[in-house]
Design a protein around this motif. Structure first.
Motif, short mmCIF file in Angstrom:
data_model
loop_
_atom_site.label_atom_id
_atom_site.label_comp_id
_atom_site.label_asym_id
_atom_site.label_seq_id
_atom_site.Cartn_x
_atom_site.Cartn_y
_atom_site.Cartn_z
N LEU A 89 69.83 38.98 66.55
CA LEU A 89 70.06 39.46 65.13
C LEU A 89 70.30 38.19 64.31
O LEU A 89 70.65 37.24 64.53
N TRP A 90 69.85 38.43 63.24
CA TRP A 90 69.86 37.42 61.86
C TRP A 90 70.89 38.00 60.95
O TRP A 90 71.07 39.34 60.83
N VAL A 91 71.99 37.18 60.85
CA VAL A 91 73.04 37.46 59.90
C VAL A 91 72.98 36.57 58.75
O VAL A 91 73.39 35.38 58.80
N GLY A 92 72.86 37.17 57.76
CA GLY A 92 72.91 36.53 56.31
C GLY A 92 74.18 36.89 55.34
O GLY A 92 74.86 37.70 55.62
N ASN A 93 74.19 35.99 54.10
CA ASN A 93 75.35 36.12 53.39
C ASN A 93 76.46 35.70 53.98
O ASN A 93 77.48 36.21 53.33
N LEU A 94 76.74 34.71 55.08
CA LEU A 94 77.89 34.34 55.36
C LEU A 94 78.71 33.39 54.36
O LEU A 94 78.16 32.80 53.56
N CYS A 95 80.03 33.56 54.41
CA CYS A 95 80.69 32.50 53.77
C CYS A 95 80.86 31.16 54.29
O CYS A 95 80.20 31.04 55.56
N GLU A 96 80.49 30.05 53.59
CA GLU A 96 80.26 28.78 54.08
C GLU A 96 81.27 28.16 55.04
O GLU A 96 81.12 27.28 55.75
N PHE A 97 82.40 28.86 55.19
CA PHE A 97 83.47 28.39 56.14
C PHE A 97 83.46 29.17 57.58
O PHE A 97 84.48 29.08 58.47
N VAL A 98 82.56 30.02 57.71
CA VAL A 98 82.50 30.91 58.87
C VAL A 98 82.12 29.86 60.09
O VAL A 98 81.03 29.15 59.73
#
Length: 189
Positions: A89-98
């Motif tokens: 899976l591609w996971v987008g819109n992550l917080c930069e600190f994840v």
């Protein structure tokens, strides 16, 4: 009221000052300058303006050593193997600190495994690209994760979870080598 500059250990003060200026190129340059033999020899006095350095110059000769000191790990982007196309899976819109671990823990909800291989895509300076990849052992687990977590709020961001597909112009999608090596091994790649 003015704070004394002697309250922080000198090397910590140097690192903090360097990171505030530029967290990438300046860090490496400042450490090399600070640890040069002339700088170490001139810092033997105990004035408030001089800093004492306690490390070996050779430690910072490579970019890898500097990144490891900061806590980062570099990895290359490689083409996703055919065997992983249906289960990744591609996971987008992550917080930069994840982190990779946080992403893995989030997607464990949809898997029977204790660890789900997950990796956040990062630039060479370890800055997050704010998307990542998660791979599962079966298509059913992947579909469950997509249905469960698409639109889920994580760290203040609404996640976009999609199946991997080849780009019509660029071709095969590239993923961090770390996730490919974990799923299929470095030899089978």
């Amino acid at each position: 009221m003015r704070q004394s500059s002697t309250s922080l250990p000198p090397i910590i003060a140097l690192i903090m000052a360097t990171i505030m200026v530029s967290p990438t190129r300046a860090f490496h340059t400042t450490i090399r300058q600070a640890l040069s033999p002339t700088s170490i020899a001139s810092s033997t006095t105990t004035s408030t303006s001089s800093l004492h350095y306690y490390s070996n110059l050779d430690t910072f000769d490579t970019r890898d050593a500097t990144e490891q000191m900061i806590g980062g790990v570099r990895y290359e982007m490689v083409e996703l193997p055919d065997s992983m196309m249906s289960t990744t899976l591609w996971v987008g819109n992550l917080c930069e600190f994840v982190t990779d671990e946080m992403l893995s823990e989030l997607f464990q909800q949809a898997s029977s495994l204790k660890f789900v291989p997950a990796c956040v895509a990062r630039k060479a300076n370890m800055q997050s690209l704010r998307y990542g990849f998660v791979t599962f052992r079966s298509v059913e687990e992947k579909e469950t994760a997509m249905n469960l977590l698409n639109g889920y709020e994580h760290e203040g961001k609404i996640l976009m979870v999609e199946s991997i597909r080849d780009h019509e112009i660029a071709g095969r999608i590239r993923v961090p080598q770390k996730i490919v090596d974990y799923a299929v091994g470095p030899i089978k790649r």
